[in-house]
Design a protein around this motif. Structure first.
Motif, PDB file in Angstrom:
ATOM      1  N   UNK A 154       0.841  -1.204   0.000  1.00  0.00           N
ATOM      2  CA  UNK A 154       0.000   0.000   0.000  1.00  0.00           C
ATOM      3  C   UNK A 154       0.870   1.245   0.000  1.00  0.00           C
ATOM      4  N   UNK A 155       0.513   2.221  -0.844  1.00  0.00           N
ATOM      5  CA  UNK A 155       1.267   3.457  -0.940  1.00  0.00           C
ATOM      6  C   UNK A 155       2.389   3.418  -1.960  1.00  0.00           C
ATOM      7  N   UNK A 156       2.584   2.252  -2.604  1.00  0.00           N
ATOM      8  CA  UNK A 156       3.613   2.115  -3.623  1.00  0.00           C
ATOM      9  C   UNK A 156       2.967   1.841  -4.978  1.00  0.00           C
ATOM     10  N   UNK A 157       3.699   2.155  -6.027  1.00  0.00           N
ATOM     11  CA  UNK A 157       3.270   1.806  -7.380  1.00  0.00           C
ATOM     12  C   UNK A 157       3.690   0.372  -7.649  1.00  0.00           C
ATOM     13  N   UNK A 158       2.797  -0.405  -8.231  1.00  0.00           N
ATOM     14  CA  UNK A 158       3.065  -1.815  -8.492  1.00  0.00           C
ATOM     15  C   UNK A 158       2.951  -2.077  -9.987  1.00  0.00           C
ATOM     16  N   UNK A 159       3.964  -2.729 -10.540  1.00  0.00           N
ATOM     17  CA  UNK A 159       3.912  -3.199 -11.921  1.00  0.00           C
ATOM     18  C   UNK A 159       3.851  -4.726 -11.891  1.00  0.00           C
ATOM     19  N   UNK A 160       2.898  -5.285 -12.614  1.00  0.00           N
ATOM     20  CA  UNK A 160       2.741  -6.735 -12.675  1.00  0.00           C
ATOM     21  C   UNK A 160       2.806  -7.195 -14.126  1.00  0.00           C
ATOM     22  N   UNK A 186      16.779   0.443 -14.523  1.00  0.00           N
ATOM     23  CA  UNK A 186      16.705   1.900 -14.617  1.00  0.00           C
ATOM     24  C   UNK A 186      16.058   2.560 -13.408  1.00  0.00           C
ATOM     25  N   UNK A 187      15.290   1.792 -12.654  1.00  0.00           N
ATOM     26  CA  UNK A 187      14.567   2.372 -11.504  1.00  0.00           C
ATOM     27  C   UNK A 187      15.121   1.878 -10.179  1.00  0.00           C
ATOM     28  N   UNK A 188      16.392   1.550 -10.140  1.00  0.00           N
ATOM     29  CA  UNK A 188      16.968   0.972  -8.925  1.00  0.00           C
ATOM     30  C   UNK A 188      16.766   1.860  -7.709  1.00  0.00           C
ATOM     31  N   UNK A 189      16.814   3.175  -7.902  1.00  0.00           N
ATOM     32  CA  UNK A 189      16.663   4.082  -6.770  1.00  0.00           C
ATOM     33  C   UNK A 189      15.230   4.151  -6.262  1.00  0.00           C
ATOM     34  N   UNK A 190      14.274   3.704  -7.075  1.00  0.00           N
ATOM     35  CA  UNK A 190      12.859   3.766  -6.683  1.00  0.00           C
ATOM     36  C   UNK A 190      12.360   2.425  -6.148  1.00  0.00           C
ATOM     37  N   UNK A 191      13.034   1.338  -6.512  1.00  0.00           N
ATOM     38  CA  UNK A 191      12.567   0.009  -6.135  1.00  0.00           C
ATOM     39  C   UNK A 191      12.575  -0.165  -4.622  1.00  0.00           C
ATOM     40  N   UNK A 192      11.478  -0.708  -4.123  1.00  0.00           N
ATOM     41  CA  UNK A 192      11.347  -0.923  -2.691  1.00  0.00           C
ATOM     42  C   UNK A 192      10.829   0.294  -1.959  1.00  0.00           C
ATOM     43  N   UNK A 193      11.243   1.483  -2.390  1.00  0.00           N
ATOM     44  CA  UNK A 193      10.790   2.713  -1.747  1.00  0.00           C
ATOM     45  C   UNK A 193       9.386   3.085  -2.201  1.00  0.00           C
ATOM     46  N   UNK A 194       9.200   3.148  -3.505  1.00  0.00           N
ATOM     47  CA  UNK A 194       7.859   3.475  -4.007  1.00  0.00           C
ATOM     48  C   UNK A 194       7.508   2.750  -5.300  1.00  0.00           C
ATOM     49  N   UNK A 195       8.263   1.712  -5.647  1.00  0.00           N
ATOM     50  CA  UNK A 195       7.957   0.891  -6.820  1.00  0.00           C
ATOM     51  C   UNK A 195       8.282  -0.566  -6.533  1.00  0.00           C
ATOM     52  N   UNK A 196       7.359  -1.449  -6.924  1.00  0.00           N
ATOM     53  CA  UNK A 196       7.539  -2.894  -6.747  1.00  0.00           C
ATOM     54  C   UNK A 196       7.214  -3.587  -8.063  1.00  0.00           C
ATOM     55  N   UNK A 282       8.752   2.675 -23.345  1.00  0.00           N
ATOM     56  CA  UNK A 282       7.408   3.239 -23.252  1.00  0.00           C
ATOM     57  C   UNK A 282       6.720   2.818 -21.959  1.00  0.00           C
ATOM     58  N   UNK A 283       6.895   1.572 -21.566  1.00  0.00           N
ATOM     59  CA  UNK A 283       6.318   1.134 -20.294  1.00  0.00           C
ATOM     60  C   UNK A 283       6.952   1.905 -19.143  1.00  0.00           C
ATOM     61  N   UNK A 284       8.252   2.168 -19.254  1.00  0.00           N
ATOM     62  CA  UNK A 284       8.919   2.979 -18.240  1.00  0.00           C
ATOM     63  C   UNK A 284       8.385   4.394 -18.187  1.00  0.00           C
ATOM     64  N   UNK A 285       8.078   4.970 -19.352  1.00  0.00           N
ATOM     65  CA  UNK A 285       7.484   6.305 -19.378  1.00  0.00           C
ATOM     66  C   UNK A 285       6.135   6.315 -18.672  1.00  0.00           C
ATOM     67  N   UNK A 286       5.356   5.256 -18.891  1.00  0.00           N
ATOM     68  CA  UNK A 286       4.059   5.157 -18.232  1.00  0.00           C
ATOM     69  C   UNK A 286       4.230   5.089 -16.716  1.00  0.00           C
ATOM     70  N   UNK A 287       5.149   4.258 -16.258  1.00  0.00           N
ATOM     71  CA  UNK A 287       5.404   4.169 -14.824  1.00  0.00           C
ATOM     72  C   UNK A 287       5.846   5.516 -14.259  1.00  0.00           C
TER      73      UNK A 287
END
Length: 295
Positions: A154-160, A186-196, A282-287
């Motif tokens: 909860x509170x994080x963005x999730x990509x499945x 490319x999103x190593x700094x965001x992973x775990x903090x606000x992206x899963x 493009x998927x990264x841009x969406x995220x």
């Protein structure tokens, strides 16, 4: 992450307009364009699209385009693949003839795939989540044997995405996993903090945690931030049903659909992309638009 700076895209388009020879600008120039819709603003009559490159005009990038036809907004939505005509004049540009590009399966035996999927859907009707609906909690097991609840993010963005490890076609599960590998890097700094990142197998009989752990190593996946999920067949089926993922056993393998999903920080479905006709960029841009929405 590739350009998520929409203002930068606007400036580049202005530069391209300025750099075009004066004799050319007296007449409008028309270019066929395609891309992934990142956002839609009906009040401003515009859409932001992560565009494929337009040969002879511009590289691939995310940009905002005025949309000439108001009726286009009836079908435009975030995550849609579109074709359109980019009209470039002396002082401005606009998108015309915007068309939603439906996914056409590249399965080697498409008629057989469609028959099997239609039969499965007829025998077992399901309710697929619509964009904006809350994604219900579910419980599965990751590649480390740990129990995972969707609600713990909860509170994080999730990509499945949805894969199976024995998939033999490079344009199917391999491409989907590769897209996630690009995001993972490319999103190593965001992973775990606000992206899963979550990858769900629809072959739980074969893809038990040890198999998923080996598969995850192929992609150099951090087990805490990119989790490969399995579980009892019924639980996996319920998760797949939420997002319209269809899979039917066929000669020891599966005929299946492809879905890449984004869930927002509020737990609601943001986008459900079907098929494989978009790039990892493009998927990264969406995220990026979900992680850092424009205020």
């Amino acid at each position: 992450m590739r350009t998520g700076n929409i203002n930068g895209g606007r400036l580049l388009l202005a530069f391209l307009l300025a750099a075009t020879p004066i004799t050319t600008l007296h007449a409008e120039q028309r270019y066929e364009a395609r891309g992934l819709v990142l956002s839609v603003d009906r009040t401003q009559h515009s859409m932001v699209v992560s565009c494929n490159d337009i040969p002879g005009f511009m590289d691939a990038m995310a940009m905002s385009f005025p949309v000439a036809d108001a009726k286009a907004f009836d079908s435009l939505k975030r995550g849609a693949l579109v074709n359109f005509t980019l009209v470039v004049g002396k002082n401005a540009s606009r998108a015309e003839n915007v068309r939603i590009r439906g996914y056409d399966s590249a399965e080697r035996e498409p008629s057989k795939a469609r028959r099997l999927q239609s039969l499965d859907e007829a025998l077992r009707p399901v309710h697929r989540l619509a964009v904006g609906q809350a994604v219900p909690d579910f419980t599965l097991i990751d590649q480390q044997g740990r129990t995972l609840h969707l609600g713990q993010f909860a509170g994080k963005v999730i990509a499945l995405n949805f894969v199976y490890t024995r998939c033999a076609l490079p344009e199917y599960c391999f491409r989907s996993s590769n897209n996630f590998a690009v995001i993972h890097k490319r999103c190593q700094q965001r992973l775990g903090k606000d992206l899963v990142l979550l990858s769900v197998t629809f072959d739980p009989v074969h893809d038990h945690p040890e198999v998923l752990r080996d598969y995850a190593r192929t992609w150099k996946a951090d087990p805490d931030h990119w989790r490969f999920l399995t579980g009892p067949a019924g639980d996996v089926q319920r998760v797949c049903d939420l997002f319209g993922v269809s899979y039917v056993p066929d000669e020891g393998l599966f005929v299946h659909s492809l879905h890449s999903v984004v869930v927002g920080r509020d737990g609601k479905l943001v986008a459900n992309l079907e098929g494989n006709e978009f790039t990892a960029q493009q998927f990264g841009d969406l995220l990026k638009t979900v992680l850092d929405p424009i205020q």
